[in-house]
Design an enzyme around this catalytic site. Sequence first.
Site, PDB file in Angstrom:
ATOM      1  N   GLU A 176      -5.076   4.271   5.754  1.00  0.00           N
ATOM      2  CA  GLU A 176      -4.779   4.246   4.324  1.00  0.00           C
ATOM      3  C   GLU A 176      -4.966   5.601   3.654  1.00  0.00           C
ATOM      4  OE1 GLU A 176      -5.959   1.374   1.539  1.00  0.00           O
ATOM      5  OE2 GLU A 176      -5.799  -0.324   2.897  1.00  0.00           O
ATOM      6  N   SER A 207     -11.447   0.500   3.034  1.00  0.00           N
ATOM      7  CA  SER A 207     -10.587   0.097   4.150  1.00  0.00           C
ATOM      8  C   SER A 207      -9.857   1.324   4.681  1.00  0.00           C
ATOM      9  CB  SER A 207      -9.582  -0.964   3.695  1.00  0.00           C
ATOM     10  OG  SER A 207     -10.248  -2.147   3.315  1.00  0.00           O
ATOM     11  N   ARG A 227       0.821  -1.214   0.000  1.00  0.00           N
ATOM     12  CA  ARG A 227       0.000   0.000   0.000  1.00  0.00           C
ATOM     13  C   ARG A 227       0.858   1.269   0.000  1.00  0.00           C
ATOM     14  NH1 ARG A 227      -2.179  -3.664  -1.074  1.00  0.00           N
ATOM     15  NH2 ARG A 227      -4.116  -4.585  -0.328  1.00  0.00           N
TER      16      ARG A 227
END
Length: 339
Positions: A335, A239, A165
């Site tokens: 995130e 998320s 990520r």
Amino acid sequence: MEIHTNIPLKNFVTMRLGGNARFMTDVRSIDEIIAIIDRAAAQNLPFYILGGGSNTIVHDEGFDGIVIRNRIMGQEILSETPSEVSIRVGAGEQWDEFVKKTVDMRLTGIEALSGIPGTVGAAPVQNIGAYGQEVAETIVSLDAYDTQSKTLVSLSNDDCRFSYRNSIFRDTEMVRYIITFVTFRLYKSAPQPPFYEAVQRYLDEHTITIYTPQVIRDAVLAIRTDKLPDPKLKPNNGSFFKNAIIEDWQLTDLRETYPDIPTYNMPDGRYKVPTGWLIEQAGFKGKLLHGIRVHDKNALVLINESATSFADLASARDEIAGKIRDTFRILIEQEPLEI
């Protein structure tokens, strides 16, 4: 190219929170990118590149600069062999529309990334991933405007320094490059098992044994529909937290108290722990915190149920992260990027 002033950013991000942008504009060509960056530099204004708004959260004070929405379009097949196809795609294209097109072409490589909101240009920034695939696995290179050297550059996959990520675009070079096109290498072969656990479970439950890109896309979309709320109906960022990455010694310690802790092996010898599991174990699943609801089907998802400010979201985030830190001695990261 029109430049708008005092624009409520909450209307352009999926969490539906935050203040105003001093300026906002859409760019549809490289020339427009160069022109607006030069203008921002001349006026000493910071800039932020906004895609679909699903991976951005906005502070209550807004952004005292210019928000640039990348709308560069286009798709072109660069090369094709009996086994693979290379496709160059504009950064402003919608990600899931591109995935659908590749699935319609019976190409394999990004079908498990179906249903992810946002744009093609945003996909490399956080190295989007889901259900066993990461976009970095298919990116050959990307074109970008380098705001430091004021030149157009081509960056290889290695240049992007993809990791879980993450990439240089949200790390060391966060405001340096403006992505204009991304080149993908996709394959003509059928998807091959073993599949990600949730996908395999869906296939088994529906007695599916013939695997095509469309079959995997359909499975992923069905799973996502069940576990992830539509941000148009329930404001959320998908998320909100990254899965935790821990060392071997941490896992050994944790297993003494939590012998059933789920883990996934990482290539570097560390372990990935589902942060949703940690949040659920800490008792937050389904809870309402400061107007933010922890989703009852997927604890990684925070839903803006009645929050009215970024401060509300930050309070909920910090309460969850603090409990995870105190309970498991694990620091979890969000995130979405912040402006």
